[in-house]
Design a protein around this motif. Structure first.
Motif, PDB file in Angstrom:
ATOM      1  N   ASP A  22       0.806  -1.214   0.000  1.00  0.00           N
ATOM      2  CA  ASP A  22       0.000   0.000   0.000  1.00  0.00           C
ATOM      3  C   ASP A  22       0.844   1.271   0.000  1.00  0.00           C
ATOM      4  OD1 ASP A  22      -2.308  -1.464  -0.074  1.00  0.00           O
ATOM      5  OD2 ASP A  22      -3.080  -0.793   1.870  1.00  0.00           O
ATOM      6  N   ASP A  23       1.934   1.276   0.776  1.00  0.00           N
ATOM      7  CA  ASP A  23       2.738   2.496   0.846  1.00  0.00           C
ATOM      8  C   ASP A  23       3.427   2.786  -0.484  1.00  0.00           C
ATOM      9  OD1 ASP A  23       4.442   0.330   1.094  1.00  0.00           O
ATOM     10  OD2 ASP A  23       5.700   1.235   2.634  1.00  0.00           O
ATOM     11  N   ALA A  49      -7.449  -4.832  -7.873  1.00  0.00           N
ATOM     12  CA  ALA A  49      -8.340  -3.742  -8.290  1.00  0.00           C
ATOM     13  C   ALA A  49      -8.789  -2.937  -7.080  1.00  0.00           C
ATOM     14  CB  ALA A  49      -9.544  -4.308  -9.035  1.00  0.00           C
ATOM     15  N   LEU A  50      -9.176  -3.627  -6.016  1.00  0.00           N
ATOM     16  CA  LEU A  50      -9.620  -2.936  -4.810  1.00  0.00           C
ATOM     17  C   LEU A  50      -8.494  -2.111  -4.202  1.00  0.00           C
ATOM     18  CD1 LEU A  50     -11.799  -5.746  -3.194  1.00  0.00           C
ATOM     19  CD2 LEU A  50     -12.618  -3.551  -4.081  1.00  0.00           C
ATOM     20  N   GLN A  51      -7.280  -2.645  -4.230  1.00  0.00           N
ATOM     21  CA  GLN A  51      -6.143  -1.887  -3.709  1.00  0.00           C
ATOM     22  C   GLN A  51      -5.950  -0.602  -4.512  1.00  0.00           C
ATOM     23  OE1 GLN A  51      -2.151  -2.920  -4.829  1.00  0.00           O
ATOM     24  NE2 GLN A  51      -1.393  -2.708  -2.738  1.00  0.00           N
ATOM     25  N   ALA A  52      -5.942  -0.719  -5.829  1.00  0.00           N
ATOM     26  CA  ALA A  52      -5.712   0.448  -6.679  1.00  0.00           C
ATOM     27  C   ALA A  52      -6.752   1.533  -6.456  1.00  0.00           C
ATOM     28  CB  ALA A  52      -5.705   0.012  -8.142  1.00  0.00           C
ATOM     29  N   LEU A  53      -8.002   1.113  -6.272  1.00  0.00           N
ATOM     30  CA  LEU A  53      -9.089   2.077  -6.148  1.00  0.00           C
ATOM     31  C   LEU A  53      -9.054   2.856  -4.834  1.00  0.00           C
ATOM     32  CD1 LEU A  53     -11.867  -0.140  -7.728  1.00  0.00           C
ATOM     33  CD2 LEU A  53     -10.988   2.011  -8.672  1.00  0.00           C
ATOM     34  N   LYS A  54      -8.238   2.421  -3.905  1.00  0.00           N
ATOM     35  CA  LYS A  54      -8.102   3.152  -2.639  1.00  0.00           C
ATOM     36  C   LYS A  54      -7.308   4.439  -2.802  1.00  0.00           C
ATOM     37  CE  LYS A  54      -6.214  -0.092  -0.134  1.00  0.00           C
ATOM     38  NZ  LYS A  54      -5.661  -0.815   1.046  1.00  0.00           N
ATOM     39  N   ILE A  73     -17.244   1.520  -6.228  1.00  0.00           N
ATOM     40  CA  ILE A  73     -16.241   2.560  -5.967  1.00  0.00           C
ATOM     41  C   ILE A  73     -15.949   3.346  -7.242  1.00  0.00           C
ATOM     42  CG2 ILE A  73     -13.843   2.989  -5.292  1.00  0.00           C
ATOM     43  CD1 ILE A  73     -14.048   0.473  -3.522  1.00  0.00           C
ATOM     44  N   MET A  74     -15.856   2.655  -8.363  1.00  0.00           N
ATOM     45  CA  MET A  74     -15.577   3.320  -9.633  1.00  0.00           C
ATOM     46  C   MET A  74     -16.686   4.288 -10.002  1.00  0.00           C
ATOM     47  SD  MET A  74     -13.962   0.045 -11.655  1.00  0.00           S
ATOM     48  CE  MET A  74     -13.345   0.901 -13.122  1.00  0.00           C
TER      49      MET A  74
END
Length: 218
Positions: A22-23, A49-54, A73-74
């Protein structure tokens, strides 16, 4: 950012692990945002995908195994989805080739069956969709296949054509000059024999090409 499937990994699993911490991802997107650079993320598995959208990305490419949470989220954040479906031609050939290793054949067939399901679900959810081919030269000149795949997935012809024109121009930041035929915009126009609103395959045979007001094919 290629957030999954590095180095020949199989990535046809919903829960495939992201390749960034994440960092690391936050650092990349923070720097991009500082310099007003859009961030396109290549991702197949659900979790990447979920990680990127954060982290406030601009578009998600592929998204084959993303879930409805990602789609919501998108929609909320206005993130574009670029499915790159024209790659499915090559993927299906590999899946059905008797010389393909059975593990990779199964891997490829998961893409062929799942990708259209994801695209139509994203469309029905209201995710903004644009066209892209994940281009590396292999599919040069066959961009129209993307639109045909959209229609095969269940998207109406009119909306599929908008994804290749209006939506793609907006994603790239060129809505003021490209994407539609309007006064003041660049005159990039094509024509074909037949009505693509009725039969999408007519886009394969372009009979007229105008680029920036100059006719190149008539």
């Amino acid at each position: 950012i290629r957030s999954s499937c590095r180095g020949g990994q199989l990535c046809s699993n919903e829960d495939g692990a992201p390749i960034f911490f994440d960092d690391e991802f936050k650092t990349i997107t923070d720097v991009a945002r500082k310099y007003e650079i859009p961030v396109a993320v290549h991702s197949h598995p659900r979790d990447s995908a979920l990680q990127a959208l954060k982290f406030g990305i601009t578009s998600l490419e592929h998204g084959t195994f993303m879930n409805e949470e990602a789609m919501d989220i998108m929609v909320r954040d206005g993130v574009y989805y670029v499915p790159t479906m024209s790659n499915l031609d090559e993927t299906e050939r590999a899946a059905t080739n008797p010389d393909t290793d059975p593990i990779y054949a199964e891997h490829n067939m998961k893409f062929v069956t799942r990708h259209p399901e994801t695209v139509i679900k994203a469309y029905e959810k209201g995710v903004k969709i644009a066209t892209g081919t994940d281009g590396d030269g292999r599919n040069a000149g066959t961009n129209y296949r993307e639109v045909e795949y959209f229609v095969r997935s269940g998207i109406p012809n009119n909306d599929a054509l908008k994804m290749a024109t209006v939506n793609s121009a907006e994603l790239l930041g060129f809505s003021d000059t490209l994407g539609s035929v309007e006064a003041g915009k660049i005159a990039d126009i094509i024509a074909m024999d037949g009505n693509p609103l009725e039969t999408i395959e007519v886009i394969e045979n372009v009979t007229f090409v105008m680029k920036d007001g100059k006719v190149y094919k008539d």
